[in-house]
Design an enzyme around this catalytic site. Structure first.
Site, short mmCIF file in Angstrom:
data_model
loop_
_atom_site.label_atom_id
_atom_site.label_comp_id
_atom_site.label_asym_id
_atom_site.label_seq_id
_atom_site.Cartn_x
_atom_site.Cartn_y
_atom_site.Cartn_z
N LYS A 80 0.86 -0.90 -0.06
CA LYS A 80 0.15 -0.15 -0.01
C LYS A 80 0.98 1.29 -0.01
O LYS A 80 2.10 1.18 0.42
CB LYS A 80 -0.96 -0.02 1.03
CG LYS A 80 -2.16 0.72 1.16
CD LYS A 80 -3.22 0.02 0.70
CE LYS A 80 -4.56 0.73 0.26
NZ LYS A 80 -5.62 -0.03 -0.10
N GLY A 172 -26.15 1.60 2.43
CA GLY A 172 -25.23 2.58 1.48
C GLY A 172 -25.54 1.96 -0.04
O GLY A 172 -25.11 0.66 -0.41
N TYR A 178 -25.62 -0.50 -5.13
CA TYR A 178 -26.58 -0.46 -6.04
C TYR A 178 -26.55 -1.62 -7.20
O TYR A 178 -27.33 -2.25 -7.41
CB TYR A 178 -26.73 0.82 -6.94
CG TYR A 178 -28.20 0.95 -7.68
CD1 TYR A 178 -29.07 1.76 -7.11
CD2 TYR A 178 -28.31 0.68 -8.83
CE1 TYR A 178 -30.36 1.65 -7.69
CE2 TYR A 178 -29.43 0.68 -9.53
CZ TYR A 178 -30.45 1.15 -9.01
OH TYR A 178 -31.74 1.31 -9.69
#
Ligand code: NAD
Length: 344
Positions: A80, A172, A178
Site C-alpha cells: 500500500k 449504502g 446499487y
C-alpha cells in the site's frame, strides 16, 4: 519507530519518499511480495494529523492486502502507499513525483486507486511509471462478488442459495450497493435500503422496488441479511445488539470496528462473510491488468468468491473458530502453496 510500530508485522520493506519541488511526502509499505516478486495495493491520500498516523495506516492496509490477494488466489503480495496531504490540493506534478517514487522500486510495488486518489490520478502517475494501474471502474465486479458471497452465506446458514424471497438490508446504495441490489432484485429478494443520499434512495425504490428505511433503523430490520456497503466500522457493539439478521455480508471495507467483534458475532450465531474475501472482485479486476488475464477470467475468478467463502465457512465450523480467523488461515494456506509452487 518503524520496527516498533503497532502494525509493523514483519513488513518486508517500508520506504519513505520526499520530493522538495512538489512537497510530496509519501510512504510505500510492502508487507509480502507474491510468487512473482510483486505486490499490489492502492495509493491513499489523506491529510494525516501525524507521520505516526500515516505510517500505521499504510502498514495496516498493506498487511490487509496480503490476505486479500492470497485468499483470492492472486499471484500478488500485499502492499500500500500513502501520500500525506489534502487531496483537494493535489497537482499533476505531485502525482508524477509519486509515480517516480513507485517506479524507483522497479516493479516490486504496483499502485492503484484508493481514498483520495482517483483513476484519473493513477493515469497521471502512469505517465512516468508502468507500475501504476487504474484498471477501470471495479465496482461492477465488486458487486458481482458480493452477490456471489451472499449466495454462499445463505447456502451455509439457511441451507439454500436461492435468494427468492430472502430479505436483505443494504446500508449504502452507492456504486457497489446499487449493483448488488440489481442482482438481488433480479432474483426476487426483498430489499431494504438506507443512505444519506436521497436521490440514490429514490432510484432504488422506483427502479428496484426497494423499501427505504431510516439510517438508524437499518440494523434492526426484520431481515435475513445485512449488507454493509457504505463506510467502515459499521459493525460495532451497538449495531450488533440491534440486529435481527443471521448473516452479515456486504461490500464495505473494514466492516468490523475491531477484530474482537468476530467472536461476538460467532457467539450470537451470526454468520459474518469477511469483508476482504467478499469484496475482492475489484482487486481481481485490477490484477488482470498486472498479471494480464482476460475479462472472462476476471468474471470467473470473481464468481469463485462463492466457493472460497463456502470453504471458509466450513473451516470455521470444523475448527470452531470465527470466520475471520478461518479466512486468515485460508489465506496463509493459499499463500504458502503458491510460494512453494513458484519455488519448484
Ligand atoms: P460509493 O461512494 O459509491 O457508495 C457509498 C454509499 O454509501 C453512498 O451512496 C453514500 O451516500 C452512502 N453512505 C455514506 N454514509 C452513509 C451512512 N452513514 N449510512 C448509509 N449510507 C451512507 O462507494 P462504493 O464504491 O460503492 O464503495 C462502498 C464501500 O465498498 C466502501 O467501503 C468501499 O471502500 C468498499 N469497496 C468498494 C469497492 C469498489 O469496487 N467500489 C471495492 C472494494 C471495497
Amino acid at each position: 519507530m518503524v520496527f516498533s510500530a503497532p502494525s509493523f508485522d514483519d513488513h518486508e520493506k517500508v520506504v519513505f519518499g520526499y520530493d522538495e519541488a512538489t512537497g510530496l511526502k509519501a510512504i510505500i509499505a510492502i508487507h509480502r511480495k507474491g510468487p512473482k516478486g510483486r505486490a499490489l495495493g492502492g495509493c491513499r491520500m489523506v491529510d494525516y494529523k501525524s507521520e505516526e498516523e500515516a505510517l500505521n495506516d499504510v502498514l495496516r492496509l498493506s498487511r490487509g492486502m496480503t490476505f486479500k490477494s492470497a485468499v483470492s488466489g492472486l499471484a500478488l503480495g500485499g502492499a500500500k502507499s500513502v501520500i500525506m496531504g489534502d487531496p483537494a490540493k493535489k497537482t499533476p506534478e505531485l502525482l508524477r513525483a509519486m509515480g517516480k517514487f513507485v517506479d524507483s522500486l522497479g516493479g516490486a510495488y504496483y499502485t492503484s486507486v484508493d481514498v483520495g486518489i482517483s483513476a484519473d490520478d493513477v493515469d497521471v502517475m502512469s505517465s512516468v511509471t508502468k507500475y501504476a494501474v487504474s484498471g477501470g471502474d471495479p465496482s461492477p465486479m465488486t458487486a458481482l462478488g458480493v452477490y456471489q458471497g451472499i449466495k454462499a452465506a445463505t447456502k451455509a446458514k439457511l441451507g439454500s442459495n436461492d435468494l427468492n424471497g430472502i430479505r436483505v438490508a443494504i446500508q449504502g446504495i452507492g456504486k457497489v450497493g446499487y449493483g448488488l441490489a440489481e442482482y438481488l432484485a433480479q432474483e426476487g429478494a426483498e430489499i431494504f435500503v438506507a443512505d444519506v443520499n436521497a436521490a440514490a434512495l429514490d432510484k432504488a425504490a422506483q427502479e428496484l422496488g426497494a423499501h427505504v428505511v431510516d439510517l438508524d433503523a437499518i440494523w434492526d430490520q426484520n431481515v435475513d441479511i445485512i449488507a454493509p456497503c457504505a463506510l467502515g466500522a459499521s459493525v460495532n457493539d451497538d449495531t450488533i445488539a440491534q440486529m435481527r439478521a443471521s448473516i452479515i455480508a456486504g461490500g464495505a471495507n473494514n466492516q468490523l470496528a475491531h477484530d474482537g467483534l468476530a467472536e461476538v458475532l460467532k457467539d450470537k450465531g451470526v454468520l459474518y462473510a469477511p469483508d476482504y474475501v467478499i469484496n475482492a472482485g475489484g482487486v481481481i479486476q485490477v490484477d488482470s491488468h498486472v498479471d494480464m488475464f482476460s475479462e472472462d477470467e476476471v468474471r470467473s475468478r470473481t464468481m469463485g468468491i462463492y466457493d472460497t467463502l463456502l470453504r471458509i465457512f466450513e473451516r470455521a465450523e470444523r475448527d470452531n473458530i470465527t470466520t475471520l480467523k478461518a479466512a486468515e488461515d485460508e489465506a496463509i494456506a493459499r499463500m504458502n502453496a503458491a510460494m512453494a509452487e513458484a519455488a519448484e
